[in-house]
Design a protein around this motif. Structure first.
Motif, PDB file in Angstrom:
ATOM      1  N   PRO D 103      -7.313  13.744 -21.280  1.00  8.80           N
ATOM      2  CA  PRO D 103      -6.969  12.724 -22.278  1.00  8.80           C
ATOM      3  C   PRO D 103      -6.339  13.339 -23.524  1.00  8.80           C
ATOM      4  CG  PRO D 103      -9.134  12.257 -21.357  1.00  8.80           C
ATOM      5  CD  PRO D 103      -8.730  13.605 -20.838  1.00  8.80           C
ATOM      6  N   SER D 104      -5.319  12.673 -24.032  1.00  6.93           N
ATOM      7  CA  SER D 104      -4.620  13.030 -25.269  1.00  6.93           C
ATOM      8  C   SER D 104      -3.860  14.354 -25.192  1.00  6.93           C
ATOM      9  CB  SER D 104      -5.566  13.002 -26.473  1.00  6.93           C
ATOM     10  OG  SER D 104      -5.907  11.644 -26.741  1.00  6.93           O
ATOM     11  N   HIS D 105      -3.814  14.962 -24.025  1.00  4.58           N
ATOM     12  CA  HIS D 105      -2.890  16.064 -23.766  1.00  4.58           C
ATOM     13  C   HIS D 105      -1.605  15.478 -23.174  1.00  4.58           C
ATOM     14  CE1 HIS D 105      -4.652  19.974 -24.558  1.00  4.58           C
ATOM     15  NE2 HIS D 105      -5.823  19.518 -24.158  1.00  4.58           N
ATOM     16  N   ALA D 106      -0.645  16.343 -22.888  1.00  3.81           N
ATOM     17  CA  ALA D 106       0.616  15.885 -22.313  1.00  3.81           C
ATOM     18  C   ALA D 106       0.629  15.949 -20.794  1.00  3.81           C
ATOM     19  CB  ALA D 106       1.762  16.732 -22.882  1.00  3.81           C
ATOM     20  N   ASP D 107      -0.555  16.115 -20.176  1.00  2.00           N
ATOM     21  CA  ASP D 107      -0.588  16.241 -18.715  1.00  2.00           C
ATOM     22  C   ASP D 107       0.074  15.045 -18.030  1.00  2.00           C
ATOM     23  OD1 ASP D 107      -2.114  18.416 -19.362  1.00  2.00           O
ATOM     24  OD2 ASP D 107      -3.975  17.662 -18.476  1.00  2.00           O
ATOM     25  N   TYR D 108      -0.337  13.853 -18.446  1.00  2.00           N
ATOM     26  CA  TYR D 108       0.177  12.654 -17.783  1.00  2.00           C
ATOM     27  C   TYR D 108       1.642  12.401 -18.124  1.00  2.00           C
ATOM     28  CZ  TYR D 108       1.014   7.720 -16.847  1.00  2.00           C
ATOM     29  OH  TYR D 108       1.561   6.539 -16.423  1.00  2.00           O
ATOM     30  N   THR D 109       1.995  12.516 -19.394  1.00  2.00           N
ATOM     31  CA  THR D 109       3.387  12.232 -19.767  1.00  2.00           C
ATOM     32  C   THR D 109       4.322  13.288 -19.178  1.00  2.00           C
ATOM     33  OG1 THR D 109       3.063  13.367 -21.889  1.00  2.00           O
ATOM     34  CG2 THR D 109       2.763  10.980 -21.863  1.00  2.00           C
ATOM     35  N   GLY D 110       3.859  14.534 -19.127  1.00  2.00           N
ATOM     36  CA  GLY D 110       4.668  15.583 -18.502  1.00  2.00           C
ATOM     37  C   GLY D 110       4.825  15.339 -17.009  1.00  2.00           C
ATOM     38  N   TYR D 111       3.733  14.892 -16.393  1.00  2.00           N
ATOM     39  CA  TYR D 111       3.786  14.606 -14.958  1.00  2.00           C
ATOM     40  C   TYR D 111       4.830  13.521 -14.655  1.00  2.00           C
ATOM     41  CZ  TYR D 111       2.248  13.357 -10.249  1.00  2.00           C
ATOM     42  OH  TYR D 111       2.216  13.102  -8.900  1.00  2.00           O
ATOM     43  N   VAL D 112       4.802  12.471 -15.463  1.00  2.00           N
ATOM     44  CA  VAL D 112       5.749  11.368 -15.241  1.00  2.00           C
ATOM     45  C   VAL D 112       7.183  11.833 -15.511  1.00  2.00           C
ATOM     46  CG1 VAL D 112       6.499   9.095 -16.063  1.00  2.00           C
ATOM     47  CG2 VAL D 112       4.061   9.581 -15.788  1.00  2.00           C
ATOM     48  N   LYS D 113       7.368  12.488 -16.652  1.00  2.00           N
ATOM     49  CA  LYS D 113       8.718  12.894 -17.032  1.00  2.00           C
ATOM     50  C   LYS D 113       9.339  13.838 -16.002  1.00  2.00           C
ATOM     51  CE  LYS D 113      11.581  14.767 -20.670  1.00  2.00           C
ATOM     52  NZ  LYS D 113      12.433  13.576 -20.654  1.00  2.00           N
ATOM     53  N   TYR D 114       8.554  14.784 -15.534  1.00  2.00           N
ATOM     54  CA  TYR D 114       9.091  15.822 -14.653  1.00  2.00           C
ATOM     55  C   TYR D 114       8.733  15.582 -13.184  1.00  2.00           C
ATOM     56  CZ  TYR D 114       9.921  18.017 -19.145  1.00  2.00           C
ATOM     57  OH  TYR D 114      10.334  18.275 -20.421  1.00  2.00           O
ATOM     58  N   ASN D 115       8.328  14.355 -12.866  1.00  3.53           N
ATOM     59  CA  ASN D 115       8.042  13.995 -11.478  1.00  3.53           C
ATOM     60  C   ASN D 115       7.057  14.936 -10.803  1.00  3.53           C
ATOM     61  OD1 ASN D 115       9.846  11.761 -11.386  1.00  3.53           O
ATOM     62  ND2 ASN D 115      11.554  13.212 -11.299  1.00  3.53           N
ATOM     63  N   GLY D 116       6.140  15.463 -11.564  1.00  2.68           N
ATOM     64  CA  GLY D 116       5.114  16.328 -10.992  1.00  2.68           C
ATOM     65  C   GLY D 116       5.565  17.769 -10.783  1.00  2.68           C
ATOM     66  N   PHE D 117       6.772  18.100 -11.206  1.00  7.21           N
ATOM     67  CA  PHE D 117       7.260  19.468 -11.013  1.00  7.21           C
ATOM     68  C   PHE D 117       6.999  20.371 -12.219  1.00  7.21           C
ATOM     69  CE2 PHE D 117      10.069  17.112  -8.018  1.00  7.21           C
ATOM     70  CZ  PHE D 117       9.676  17.758  -6.863  1.00  7.21           C
ATOM     71  N   ASN D 118       6.410  19.821 -13.273  1.00  5.16           N
ATOM     72  CA  ASN D 118       6.139  20.656 -14.446  1.00  5.16           C
ATOM     73  C   ASN D 118       5.084  21.716 -14.140  1.00  5.16           C
ATOM     74  OD1 ASN D 118       4.520  18.264 -14.224  1.00  5.16           O
ATOM     75  ND2 ASN D 118       3.553  18.820 -16.172  1.00  5.16           N
ATOM     76  N   ASP D 119       5.165  22.811 -14.872  1.00  5.92           N
ATOM     77  CA  ASP D 119       4.148  23.854 -14.759  1.00  5.92           C
ATOM     78  C   ASP D 119       2.932  23.359 -15.522  1.00  5.92           C
ATOM     79  OD1 ASP D 119       2.546  26.072 -14.921  1.00  5.92           O
ATOM     80  OD2 ASP D 119       4.128  27.430 -15.583  1.00  5.92           O
ATOM     81  N   TYR D 120       1.925  22.946 -14.795  1.00  7.10           N
ATOM     82  CA  TYR D 120       0.768  22.282 -15.404  1.00  7.10           C
ATOM     83  C   TYR D 120      -0.228  23.280 -16.007  1.00  7.10           C
ATOM     84  CZ  TYR D 120      -0.903  23.850 -10.936  1.00  7.10           C
ATOM     85  OH  TYR D 120      -1.186  24.632  -9.863  1.00  7.10           O
TER      86      TYR D 120
END
Lengths: 364, 364, 364, 364
Positions: D103-120
């Motif tokens: 919560p309140s991290h960028a995990d979800y928004t990064g996931y959506v923006k980068y279609n799950g390809f972001n380095d998590y």
């Protein structure tokens, strides 16, 4: 601003010939692109100095390290930065020349611009070595374009006075492409290629150098890419092409020849070919009003001879402010044109991906 | 982004051939610059269609109205916007052609890019009329450069196959400049000029058109202006030059000819001339490593023949998707090159002022 | 660069309070967008000075003229420039004040920056009148966003010490939107609105002015819009919001209040609501890591009191360099907040359309 | 575009928390600037996680390597790129959380923006670790500003509900500056500082976190820096400040308080102090019309509590699309505010150097 370019695909280069590393940061790549590392390595190899008669014996490995933006084989969407370490340094070769301005190099202009604080070794930031990161970025862009069906192909159309035959601007055959791709010295006519190599060998034998022209075609690009005026396809391509060290001329389609034509000959008349809009000729090089018309984009890039030559030249010493003579020893390409081919293709790929990406996103 | 350019001197153009007005917003001019309105008017007149044999009889007055950024005769530092109303409209001439794509015009590419919603009348936003605001902005920049001792001068170096003699690239005399400035058809050799005019008259007589090349020199610019790589003087100039409608080639210094030379001939050797650094030759056109070296900047711009010709041409109807024929009536220049001269100079002035302003402000 | 902003949707403003016109050039709008001119007029009317107790009696008609980029009711894809003529000039009111720097206006800073060459009349380029073209551009962007299902709504959350209730940040009801849209003085709680108006009337009665805060919500924006770091939604919105004259503070979500919370309270926990990702609270204002999370974007903008007040104030004469006193007569809003509401919404629309357009076009 | 910012001083960042390196390329620095490496190291140390009770025990050495643009102790004028290797990786800590959105991290928004390809891993490119290269660049800019007589100083004005006294906005004494500079926990009132540290310790003890506010002052900056509208000092500073992870509010001068004032109190009246223009109050925070007025620039930045807390939180699994619970173990700062102080100062320095450099170069 010297080292940053682009709006959608932003590239930011850095490095000097004899510093720790050269590199590039690429911003704006979509997440999830599977990168073909071997393809990138092969593009780098095309630019790297080889062991044939046309290039410097300096052995740069040009091995890149990706620092960011790449995870589990794919782009992450975050900036992708790659560096290439410099490892074969003969700094002392250059220190002797520190104050002796090499004619037609950037020694003098760099000295003036940076008040003498520039890294002068091997041309410093002005070095052709900075084209290595451009080829790296271009190799990624070429992959992305290829997946869209867009191919970039080039050949050496002239070295000195010797000429290859030009591309057929309305019809470039597929197998021509494949042949070009695997060549270190791409020409359409092998006999012409032989004569060109002789010119280079001749220049080398005389401690001299020679220039040439690269012709490039972009196939498979649809109509409607580009913008009128300041972001015309010609403007964007020209911006990047003229940033390659040694480029002194650029022409699209029939280029300077079109200026000698009458409109009735120059105009590219339209016809419908099974529903597809085509033109009988392609004197405009696939671009009208700054926008692609669906025909191949054709352009030619003129390179000057390598300025580094072994013969004595008149110049100045910038510190003593005296007229002096210089003999450049070091190791230098007698002709940069063969190694420039992948560089032209790389910046073409970067420019086109930028333009295509812009075109995709006109807002609704 | 089609209509915005620049970083320090930002220009933003707008307008269509048959809309209410064309105009330009210029951002980044220093406050307090006294504008010579008569000088601007004269530059506008050089571009405006005249009543001689080379230009269209369409009488555009090209009278500009400054809307902002100008107060009590001087710039205020705020954005300076000027507009030129369109008043001689024969819209019906163009409506008939709406779906018939004029060859080598932007009708087809504009149609594709804008999904048929572009203003097609008279080429709309693609019209050469958009160069009027560029000349307005260029006239201001030329004044500012002149106050710095920098002069831009051009001549028509060829029309069709007929050629003028080139500038002496290392030594352009002052009186040459003055002669060029007051000419509608600037050439160095009057006899060549006569032959060129004959070529234009001949093309006109055959309901045809013809292209040509403009050679430009920038005098009085010191060394150290420009940047390596992406903001090289060549890159910035090329970006704007290729945004002029009809340009298909650009070369600096010896240009394509340098690609045929050996380094020993191409290299511009230095010498000290009473403490001033100069080169014996100027094959690099005053630019090395993207940065000025203090010699004149020299370049040549190739223009294609006016695409509008009275002869029947093959083309397509974009709505019915059929092959058709077109005869363009209207009123058109048989050769745009004479009117293009002030446009080339205008964008050169804009580009150089941008580069000079950038160079001034590298931070401490 | 003062007047140009954006990357995909580029806006370029110009004009002075008492010059010929103010205007804006918008570059990057897709071709074929049907513009609702009445909607634009209504947005302009919301910002225009009215005849109620909160605004200056100066009657600006704010009638815009579209000069380009608009043909047969639709955008053409070319730059769309609109101007608004200035017609109710009382220049002499301002000339008397020329050298007397009005406190908390830009008179002094403009004088220094432009070396006294700025158009001082009515604040010149610094005038709130420049927000009229922003509202014009914003009205177009709002239409485009509305067609995507995105709504921007604001209310006055405080005037002086008087407060309205805040938006429910996780659930803003549709009918609230409709009520806000048609109000000149939008508040959620009518009683609070009455008290706020009293504060304004009180300030006016004392020849004084008063500030306030606008709360804005963006509804219907999906997750994934924005960028990490320099192009975060907050960065882009803040850039434009702080360009509105009089803004001194901006906070997103819980804003300054979140700094007083513990993480266990501040964190917005997720849950799935019929497959839709939502958060129980919205202390982050719909933005995490610079990117939208699908919850409403919520922010508050703090405006200072109108600096023009009728009371005597201490200041300096910039020419005589003496301490003097000033009493500003003229006609001025006792509170700019009601008229600022459509300006905040306009720049929000411009910023969001920019961000959405960028997000659409990450290249493949 | 996420990672590139600026016009004169262009910065381009890259890297992920658990990738090879994070880094920054700085373009536009003048040649010949002597860099104080120890000063840069000390700035880096201020941001680096320490061993006190406020920061994570993760030991990042934050040792930077300058790859380019630096030669014989000075800048060369070419792009200066520095990298910081990542060496203390506990990747497995993060892999477990891959699909559990914090919560309140960028995990979800990064996931959506980068279609799950972001380095998590560890937040990837969204990590606070990316502020290390910002501090590096800021340290260089601070040096340059210091040589111009411009000082940036900050203190922690609140942690949770506990407050320090504010800066005296019209008169900040020299010795205050020196005291602040050498503190890891800079406050004006030591007793307040003690209470703030207790709040942090308390949050830590409860596996919780807490937010706070940083107040910053810029001293020694003359009048006339900045631009009206889009490049106002507030706009440029806000753009960079809001790019710092965790920032949710920003106010200049009296900020939100000014919205509650009447004009007669809010206005900053002028007077001449030995020929120097000053104001009696500084409610505008040294900026009028977007341009500095010569008084200290004052602003406050609100930070949210660290989102990583040890307590159980409700969230979703993005793969299984189910509501789940999360307990973040790892090692995390209970309060990021102390480490954020040098980051705020760094981006302030970058923004101001950009604005000053722009102001220097309005063309003549």
């Amino acid at each position: 601003m010297s080292g940053i370019w682009g709006n959608k695909i932003k590239i930011s280069i850095f490095g000097e010939s004899h510093g720790r590393a050269v590199g590039i940061n690429i911003d704006g790549l979509k997440a999830g692109i599977l990168l073909d590392i071997d393809y990138i390595k092969n593009e780098m190899r095309r630019r790297a100095p080889g062991d044939n008669e046309f290039s410097t014996p300096r052995k740069e490995k040009d091995e890149f390290v990706i620092l960011s933006g790449f995870f589990e084989g794919r782009t992450t969407g975050a900036p992708l930065c790659a560096i290439i370490y410099n490892d074969d340094k003969k700094t002392e070769d250059y220190e002797k020349l520190k104050n002796t301005m090499r004619p037609s190099h950037a020694d003098y202009t760099g000295y003036v611009k940076y008040n003498g604080f520039n890294d002068y070794r091997g041309g410093g930031h002005f070095s052709g070595r900075l084209t290595a990161p451009l080829v790296f970025a271009g190799a990624i862009c070429k992959q992305i374009l290829k997946a869209m069906g867009i191919t970039i192909v080039s050949h050496i159309i002239s070295i000195g006075e010797k000429k290859d035959k030009p591309f057929d601007s309305v019809n470039i055959e597929e197998d021509v492409l494949k042949i070009m791709e695997n060549k270190d010295f791409p020409v359409l006519d092998q006999q012409s290629g032989f004569l060109m190599k002789e010119v280079i060998a001749g220049a080398k034998g005389q401690k001299d150098s020679v220039g040439g022209v690269v012709e490039t075609a972009v196939l498979g690009i649809g109509p409607g890419i580009g913008e009128p005026f300041f972001d015309s396809v010609e403007s964007i391509l020209a911006h990047l092409i003229f940033s390659i060290p040694g480029v002194k001329g650029l022409e699209f389609g029939a280029g300077f020849d079109i200026s000698r034509m009458h409109g009735s000959k120059a105009n590219d008349e339209y016809y419908l070919d099974n529903g597809l809009v085509r033109t009988y000729s392609n004197n405009n090089g696939g671009i009208l009003g700054g926008i692609t018309d669906g025909m191949p984009i054709i352009f030619r890039t003129a390179f000057k001879p390598t300025p580094s030559i072994g013969r004595p030249q008149r110049t100045i010493d910038i510190e003593t402010r005296k007229n002096v003579e210089i003999e450049i020893r070091g190791r230098h390409d007698p002709c940069i044109v063969p190694r420039a081919v992948p560089v032209v293709e790389a910046v073409t790929a970067i420019a086109l991906l930028e333009l295509i990406t812009r075109s995709e996103s006109k807002c609704i």
